[in-house]
Design a protein around this motif. Structure first.
Motif, PDB file in Angstrom:
ATOM      1  N   VAL A   1       1.826   0.578  -2.385  1.00  0.00           N
ATOM      2  CA  VAL A   1       2.209   1.402  -3.493  1.00  0.00           C
ATOM      3  C   VAL A   1       3.174   2.368  -2.508  1.00  0.00           C
ATOM      4  O   VAL A   1       2.976   3.063  -1.919  1.00  0.00           O
ATOM      5  CB  VAL A   1       1.341   2.049  -4.167  1.00  0.00           C
ATOM      6  N   GLU A   2       4.495   2.308  -3.252  1.00  0.00           N
ATOM      7  CA  GLU A   2       5.477   3.065  -2.819  1.00  0.00           C
ATOM      8  C   GLU A   2       5.730   3.234  -1.158  1.00  0.00           C
ATOM      9  O   GLU A   2       6.104   4.127  -0.545  1.00  0.00           O
ATOM     10  CB  GLU A   2       5.221   4.561  -3.143  1.00  0.00           C
TER      11      GLU A   2
ATOM     12  N   GLN B   1       3.845   3.573   1.157  1.00  0.00           N
ATOM     13  CA  GLN B   1       2.987   4.824   1.674  1.00  0.00           C
ATOM     14  C   GLN B   1       1.589   4.107   2.470  1.00  0.00           C
ATOM     15  O   GLN B   1       0.819   3.118   1.696  1.00  0.00           O
ATOM     16  CB  GLN B   1       2.443   5.691   0.825  1.00  0.00           C
TER      17      GLN B   1
ATOM     18  N   VAL C   1      -2.059   3.630   3.273  1.00  0.00           N
ATOM     19  CA  VAL C   1      -3.325   3.932   2.859  1.00  0.00           C
ATOM     20  C   VAL C   1      -4.563   3.118   3.562  1.00  0.00           C
ATOM     21  O   VAL C   1      -4.153   2.059   3.617  1.00  0.00           O
ATOM     22  CB  VAL C   1      -3.547   3.989   1.242  1.00  0.00           C
TER      23      VAL C   1
ATOM     24  N   LYS D   1       8.192  -0.825  -8.153  1.00  0.00           N
ATOM     25  CA  LYS D   1       7.382  -0.139  -9.045  1.00  0.00           C
ATOM     26  C   LYS D   1       7.166   1.571  -8.312  1.00  0.00           C
ATOM     27  O   LYS D   1       6.842   1.655  -7.271  1.00  0.00           O
ATOM     28  CB  LYS D   1       6.022  -0.586  -9.495  1.00  0.00           C
ATOM     29  N   SER D   2       7.176   2.459  -9.381  1.00  0.00           N
ATOM     30  CA  SER D   2       6.892   3.813  -8.864  1.00  0.00           C
ATOM     31  C   SER D   2       5.448   4.156  -9.061  1.00  0.00           C
ATOM     32  O   SER D   2       4.891   3.460  -9.803  1.00  0.00           O
ATOM     33  CB  SER D   2       7.662   4.952  -9.598  1.00  0.00           C
ATOM     34  N   LEU D   3       5.180   5.177  -8.287  1.00  0.00           N
ATOM     35  CA  LEU D   3       3.589   5.587  -8.372  1.00  0.00           C
ATOM     36  C   LEU D   3       3.247   6.006  -9.913  1.00  0.00           C
ATOM     37  O   LEU D   3       2.291   5.594 -10.539  1.00  0.00           O
ATOM     38  CB  LEU D   3       3.354   6.761  -7.496  1.00  0.00           C
ATOM     39  N   ALA D   4       4.276   6.537 -10.558  1.00  0.00           N
ATOM     40  CA  ALA D   4       4.051   6.972 -11.855  1.00  0.00           C
ATOM     41  C   ALA D   4       3.823   5.471 -12.900  1.00  0.00           C
ATOM     42  O   ALA D   4       2.890   5.645 -13.668  1.00  0.00           O
ATOM     43  CB  ALA D   4       5.177   7.857 -12.355  1.00  0.00           C
TER      44      ALA D   4
ATOM     45  N   ILE E   1       2.731   2.526 -11.738  1.00  0.00           N
ATOM     46  CA  ILE E   1       1.436   1.954 -11.561  1.00  0.00           C
ATOM     47  C   ILE E   1       0.283   2.900 -12.119  1.00  0.00           C
ATOM     48  O   ILE E   1      -0.725   2.445 -12.636  1.00  0.00           O
ATOM     49  CB  ILE E   1       1.246   2.019  -9.819  1.00  0.00           C
TER      50      ILE E   1
ATOM     51  N   VAL F   1      -1.038   8.131  -4.412  1.00  0.00           N
ATOM     52  CA  VAL F   1      -1.111   6.849  -3.944  1.00  0.00           C
ATOM     53  C   VAL F   1      -2.707   6.393  -3.459  1.00  0.00           C
ATOM     54  O   VAL F   1      -3.293   5.299  -3.895  1.00  0.00           O
ATOM     55  CB  VAL F   1      -0.228   6.625  -2.808  1.00  0.00           C
TER      56      VAL F   1
END
Ligand code: SF4
Lengths: 243, 476
Positions: free
Chosen positions: A206-207, A209, A211, B158-161, B163, B181
């Motif tokens: 996700v982006e 980043q 985790v 895809k952006s966090l928003a 998702i 995230v």
């Protein structure tokens, strides 16, 4: 192909036969001994440049770089104390699951007030302990075999994965690790699964980043058992802080 | 997956308009190459490692039938069932028949580009099975009904928003923030954990097959593939026959290259070697294991001039370093594999006719070949495909004639020089006043974005060079 009906078997057989015929068409025919000699002549790859001149320091530094945490324990008694402290700090309990490894069974658990459940980890277990077969200084990985001594799921299901590794089981390179694996499986046979673990489960999907705790353990704690000077850990940590 | 590679130009133009996605791609194009370079230089002799791997590959390819046989024998001895399949349909129906033999309802899948290639999910879903992708990126795009945009990070577009909204819609879990995230990952973890535990069949891919032990190597950071390989009672490994390597050490060399080139790590969190069903001593693990070896034109590629493409280890470095990929993103390529590797593979695995735009999506900058850990000469292969495109007359006649004229001219240097000299003088005269051109014939798309500088006095490079030589033999 046990369950397939005759028609399916025939298709599969002919696909296989055709592929092999096709491959052999393009290959110069050679005797297996010739091929083995040519393979041996290729040798192995050069390993990565060592993170530290001292192998154990390099191992510790790489475990830290892999987002693991490390601790030194002089002997198994000290290891039990370290585990007890860790469990209490993290979970306020002394619950632990561990495989049926004779080395784990023989540890002085009572002295630390820890009562492990021996067997396979279940969903919801907070911490599992493995006794690693090999540690790899080159990458900061530990190696486990699936089996009664360490069911595969013990590495994967718990929140935290704790690992004991004996000082003398740390080797320099990935090739050395395979030499050990080969040696150690002569008697017991080739295990179903051999797992190199180098960090807690992580994702950057996700982006981009990073985790921890994607599907498996959120934390990975490695305890090096044996006479390792405290400076080794200091130097290993310095390398990480400076990186 | 439906092939839409011949709509590359339209898809690329559309992608260029999406500012937000373009920005995320720019970050990928900056960050991942830095991570790769740092890891390669920390390694030491990374080029030596690449060369070693290439030698091992050449050796393996030269004796592929030998190693494949060795693998099969060992794998069967360890209790695996090994199946050879020729094409996508055969792979899909094999998987389906295994699932049906066990009356399976729930399938948990680890990341597998091969099953993306064969469109396995579609068939299993149609047959009424509950198929779930468990790699976080794959899970996200499966929920969104999309396809991967990157072979390593399938949902990086895809952006966090986006998702967050997707999860709020798909997971009925009541009110929650879900705006970091970590929270998103946490939610996926708990939703998927239940699925792992309930799965009847696990499906994974393989990063390598090791001939000496009949073992497959699986490289992941999330550990999702390992959960698929350890929890369900049936395990199916879907891969292709040319993944084979002779020894465990060779798989280690591959792993060293793969991980550094993909993410910059020295080793992923999990590097696992699975060798069949549960042993007597095991208390967990699958009761039955299958290894499906797909061909899907790979034996054709092996026999062609493009055989080196089969050395690809799917690290994604060529994507991260490609100005076209970073510019337009993975979806524009219209199939499973994007970027330079995809521009070679897509025409080879389908047909050049169906994907001939892709080899043209290349600036010949050479960055992909510079970083490819498998030392695949990607720009050369792309050029050869463009040549095939021309020979097969897939390019419009106007292009082909133009190129033919150009080639002819290049073979007549005197004529070429006098013509270009003449053109330079004309352009120089015409552009003298403004110094630049806003528009030029035949170069509309170039001048659409920028002005063309008018040539200054002195003429073509060749003419200036000759003049300089005459003046005093200076080499400049
Ligand atoms: S072509 Fe090379 S750089 Fe691209 S994915 Fe394959 S191995 Fe990686």
């Amino acid at each position: 192909m046990l369950r397939a009906d005759a028609g399916e078997v025939n298709v599969a057989e002919s696909v296989r036969a055709r592929l092999f015929a096709r491959l052999r068409e393009q290959e110069a025919s050679s005797e297996p001994e010739q091929i083995a000699r040519a393979l041996a002549a290729l040798g192995h790859a050069q390993p990565a440049r060592a993170a530290h001149a001292d192998m154990h320091t390099a191992f510790l530094a790489n475990v830290l770089a892999n987002k693991g945490t490390v601790e030194l324990a002089r002997d198994r008694g000290a290891a039990v104390q370290a585990i007890a402290r860790y469990l209490y700090q993290r979970f306020r309990t002394h619950k632990l699951v561990a495989g049926n490894d004779p080395r784990l069974a023989a540890m002085p658990w009572r002295d630390g007030g820890v009562l492990p459940r021996f067997g396979a980890a279940e969903n919801g277990d907070s911490a599992a302990l493995s006794y690693a077969r090999v540690g790899v200084a080159e990458t900061g990985a530990i190696v486990t075999f699936t089996g009664r001594a360490n069911p595969g799921r013990n590495n994967l299901l718990p929140e935290d994965h704790l690992v004991l590794i004996n000082r003398e089981d740390v080797v320099a390179t990935l090739e050395d690790a395979w030499a050990r694996i080969r040696r150690d499986t002569v008697a017991s046979g080739w295990p179903r699964g051999i797992q190199f673990i180098a960090g807690p489960s992580s994702t950057a999907d996700v982006e981009a980043q990073l985790v921890m705790g994607a599907h498996g353990p959120r934390r990975w704690h490695v305890i090096l058992v044996g006479d390792t000077p405290a400076e080794a850990l200091e130097q290993a940590s310095e390398g990480i802080a400076g990186a | 997956m439906k092939l839409a590679s011949n709509e590359f130009l339209q898809a690329a133009s559309a992608a260029l308009q999406e500012q937000d996605k373009a920005q995320r791609r720019t970050i990928i194009g900056q960050f991942l190459p830095l991570a790769r370079d740092a890891a390669a230089s920390a390694y030491g002799d990374f080029d030596g490692l690449r060369a070693h791997m290439k030698r091992v590959r050449r050796h393996t390819t030269a004796h592929l039938s030998h190693y494949l046989e060795q693998f099969e024998e060992a794998a069967v001895q360890h209790g695996n069932q090994v199946h050879f399949v020729a094409n996508a349909e055969q792979l899909n129906s094999k998987v389906l028949s295994i699932c049906q033999a066990h009356s399976a309802r729930r399938v948990a899948k680890g990341k597998s580009m091969v099953t993306e290639e064969t469109g396995l999910n579609e068939l299993l879903l149609k047959a009424g099975l509950d198929v779930l992708e468990t790699d976080l990126g794959e899970y996200i795009i499966q929920q969104a009904g999309e396809t991967p945009s990157h072979i390593v990070g399938p949902a990086l577009h895809k952006s966090l928003a986006e998702i967050r909204q997707l999860f709020l819609d798909k997971h009925k879990l009541g009110d929650r923030d879900l705006d970091t995230v970590s929270e998103v990952v946490e939610e996926a973890r708990s939703v998927l954990r239940e699925k792992f535990l309930a799965a009847d069949v696990g499906i994974i891919g393989a990063n390598a097959l090791i001939a000496e032990h009949g073992t497959s190597m699986l490289v992941t950071n999330e550990g999702n593939g390992d959960l698929c390989a350890n929890l369900p009672p049936v395990l199916i490994v879907c891969t292709t026959f040319e993944r084979i390597l002779p020894r465990a050490e060779d798989a280690m060399a591959l792993q060293r290259l793969l991980v550094r080139s993909a993410t910059g790590q020295p080793q992923t969190c999990y590097t696992s070697f699975y060798t069949g069903p549960r042993r007597e001593d095991d208390v967990d693990g699958p009761l039955e294991t299958h290894i499906i070896l797909l061909d899907n034109k790979r034996s054709d590629i092996l026999a062609s001039d493009y055989s080196e493409m089969l050395d690809c280890i799917r690290c994604g470095a060529c994507l991260n370093h490609c100005p076209i990929y970073i510019g337009v993103g993975g979806h524009a390529y219209g199939w499973v594999y994007p970027g330079p590797m995809g521009s070679v593979l897509t025409p080879l695995l389908n047909s050049l006719e169906q994907a001939h735009q892709l080899p043209n999506a290349c600036t010949s900058c050479g960055r992909c070949a510079e970083v490819c850990p498998a030392n695949i000469p990607l720009p050369d292969l792309l050029r050869d495909l463009r040549q095939d495109e021309s020979v097969q007359q897939l390019k419009p006649a106007r292009w082909r004639n133009g190129l033919r004229l150009h080639a002819w001219l290049l073979r007549h240097p005197a004529l070429y020089q006098s013509l270009t000299g003449w053109a330079m003088s004309v352009l120089g005269l015409l552009g003298k006043r403004r110094g630049t051109f806003r528009r030029l014939p035949f170069a509309g798309s170039w001048t659409g974005q920028r002005d063309f500088p008018a040539p200054e006095g002195g003429g073509t490079f060749m003419r200036q060079y000759a003049a300089r030589r005459r003046r005093g033999g200076k080499r400049g």
